[in-house]
Design a protein around this motif. Sequence first.
Motif, PDB file in Angstrom:
ATOM      1  N   LEU A  51       0.839  -1.201   0.000  1.00  0.00           N
ATOM      2  CA  LEU A  51       0.000   0.000   0.000  1.00  0.00           C
ATOM      3  C   LEU A  51       0.872   1.247   0.000  1.00  0.00           C
ATOM      4  CD1 LEU A  51      -2.655   1.631   0.426  1.00  0.00           C
ATOM      5  CD2 LEU A  51      -2.418   1.183   2.885  1.00  0.00           C
ATOM      6  N   LEU A  52       0.562   2.160  -0.912  1.00  0.00           N
ATOM      7  CA  LEU A  52       1.188   3.478  -0.941  1.00  0.00           C
ATOM      8  C   LEU A  52       0.159   4.513  -0.507  1.00  0.00           C
ATOM      9  CD1 LEU A  52       3.354   5.606  -1.833  1.00  0.00           C
ATOM     10  CD2 LEU A  52       2.249   5.540  -4.095  1.00  0.00           C
ATOM     11  N   THR A  54      -0.079   8.541  -0.329  1.00  0.00           N
ATOM     12  CA  THR A  54       0.680   9.693  -0.798  1.00  0.00           C
ATOM     13  C   THR A  54      -0.139  10.973  -0.803  1.00  0.00           C
ATOM     14  OG1 THR A  54       1.951  10.606  -2.662  1.00  0.00           O
ATOM     15  CG2 THR A  54       0.098   9.166  -3.211  1.00  0.00           C
ATOM     16  N   ILE A  67       2.126   8.452  -8.551  1.00  0.00           N
ATOM     17  CA  ILE A  67       1.273   7.279  -8.755  1.00  0.00           C
ATOM     18  C   ILE A  67       1.553   6.637 -10.109  1.00  0.00           C
ATOM     19  CG2 ILE A  67      -1.120   6.545  -9.129  1.00  0.00           C
ATOM     20  CD1 ILE A  67      -1.949   8.643  -7.057  1.00  0.00           C
ATOM     21  N   VAL A  70       4.863   4.898  -9.949  1.00  0.00           N
ATOM     22  CA  VAL A  70       4.779   3.728  -9.073  1.00  0.00           C
ATOM     23  C   VAL A  70       4.107   2.567  -9.800  1.00  0.00           C
ATOM     24  CG1 VAL A  70       3.589   2.820  -7.034  1.00  0.00           C
ATOM     25  CG2 VAL A  70       4.874   4.958  -6.889  1.00  0.00           C
ATOM     26  N   ARG A  71       3.067   2.862 -10.590  1.00  0.00           N
ATOM     27  CA  ARG A  71       2.353   1.813 -11.320  1.00  0.00           C
ATOM     28  C   ARG A  71       3.288   1.053 -12.273  1.00  0.00           C
ATOM     29  NH1 ARG A  71      -1.646  -0.030  -8.680  1.00  0.00           N
ATOM     30  NH2 ARG A  71      -3.343   1.402  -8.289  1.00  0.00           N
ATOM     31  N   ILE A  77       0.038  -2.605  -6.661  1.00  0.00           N
ATOM     32  CA  ILE A  77       0.049  -1.917  -5.377  1.00  0.00           C
ATOM     33  C   ILE A  77      -1.278  -1.176  -5.141  1.00  0.00           C
ATOM     34  CG2 ILE A  77       1.033   0.225  -6.271  1.00  0.00           C
ATOM     35  CD1 ILE A  77       2.740   0.362  -3.701  1.00  0.00           C
ATOM     36  N   SER A  78      -1.772  -1.191  -3.923  1.00  0.00           N
ATOM     37  CA  SER A  78      -2.943  -0.397  -3.553  1.00  0.00           C
ATOM     38  C   SER A  78      -2.479   1.026  -3.241  1.00  0.00           C
ATOM     39  CB  SER A  78      -3.634  -0.993  -2.329  1.00  0.00           C
ATOM     40  OG  SER A  78      -4.186  -2.255  -2.628  1.00  0.00           O
ATOM     41  N   ILE A  79      -3.347   1.997  -3.540  1.00  0.00           N
ATOM     42  CA  ILE A  79      -2.959   3.396  -3.381  1.00  0.00           C
ATOM     43  C   ILE A  79      -4.070   4.170  -2.693  1.00  0.00           C
ATOM     44  CG2 ILE A  79      -2.393   5.545  -4.581  1.00  0.00           C
ATOM     45  CD1 ILE A  79      -1.123   3.827  -6.794  1.00  0.00           C
ATOM     46  N   VAL A  81      -4.854   8.196  -1.523  1.00  0.00           N
ATOM     47  CA  VAL A  81      -4.396   9.557  -1.792  1.00  0.00           C
ATOM     48  C   VAL A  81      -4.893  10.507  -0.705  1.00  0.00           C
ATOM     49  CG1 VAL A  81      -4.600  11.499  -3.396  1.00  0.00           C
ATOM     50  CG2 VAL A  81      -4.254   9.188  -4.272  1.00  0.00           C
ATOM     51  N   ALA A  99      -6.212   4.634  -7.708  1.00  0.00           N
ATOM     52  CA  ALA A  99      -6.291   4.932  -6.273  1.00  0.00           C
ATOM     53  C   ALA A  99      -7.583   4.355  -5.710  1.00  0.00           C
ATOM     54  CB  ALA A  99      -6.242   6.445  -6.038  1.00  0.00           C
TER      55      ALA A  99
END
Length: 237
Positions: A51-52, A54, A67, A70-71, A77-79, A81, A99
Amino acid sequence: MYRVLIVDDEPFVIEGMKTAIDWIGFNFEICCSTTNPLHALEYLENNPVDLLITDISMPQMDGLELIQRVRKINSLISILVLSAYDNFEYVRTAMRHGAENYLLKPLNPDELGESISRIVSHLKERSTLSNTYGSMMLTFRSIFTESWVKGSLSEDEFITRAQMLGVNLYLNNYTVLIFTADEGISQTTEKMSHLFDYLLSLFVGTYISHFYFETPSRLVCIISNPTTELPLASLLS
């Protein structure tokens, strides 16, 4: 234990995030926290992260660019915001890049906890689906489709998310199809994967289609005829 990376250019926000909820209780560990998005990218290139979280507005690089980059490093990855600005364009862009939610500052611990709880559920589901079908079904669109079928969004949330994803709500026909395979049958997941590929090829150019896997052996699809739209007057009547 899931791993979370926090990026925000304000150190006090990061410190507040660390104590806002019981991370261990959600089966998360904060593996890295930084005020520099470039440092976050470097960390992600060399370490697994689930998980990010940001911020959007940061001096070195805004959260939307982060984002996107990162992708390319970790597509699964889960995001989550964070932003001090209630800006629809920020929200729409963040959602289109996958996100899972968009939280406004100052952060509400209950909202954060609710979002993390949902993400944990998605991570568990995605673990199975990712192993079976790959990353294609792990998009915000599939999560939206599931919410659509189950009616779990409020009217305002439904319309907003549909707009973010470019989903046409003015069509006069929607058909839900559910394909289920016997979980006891050998090679069930392989057969469902082939079915999914077949449906994609079948619907292209003919129907607008939205999919999600409720389970590895249960595929749900919404299809619409793109050539027939309801007049605006009938929608408002």
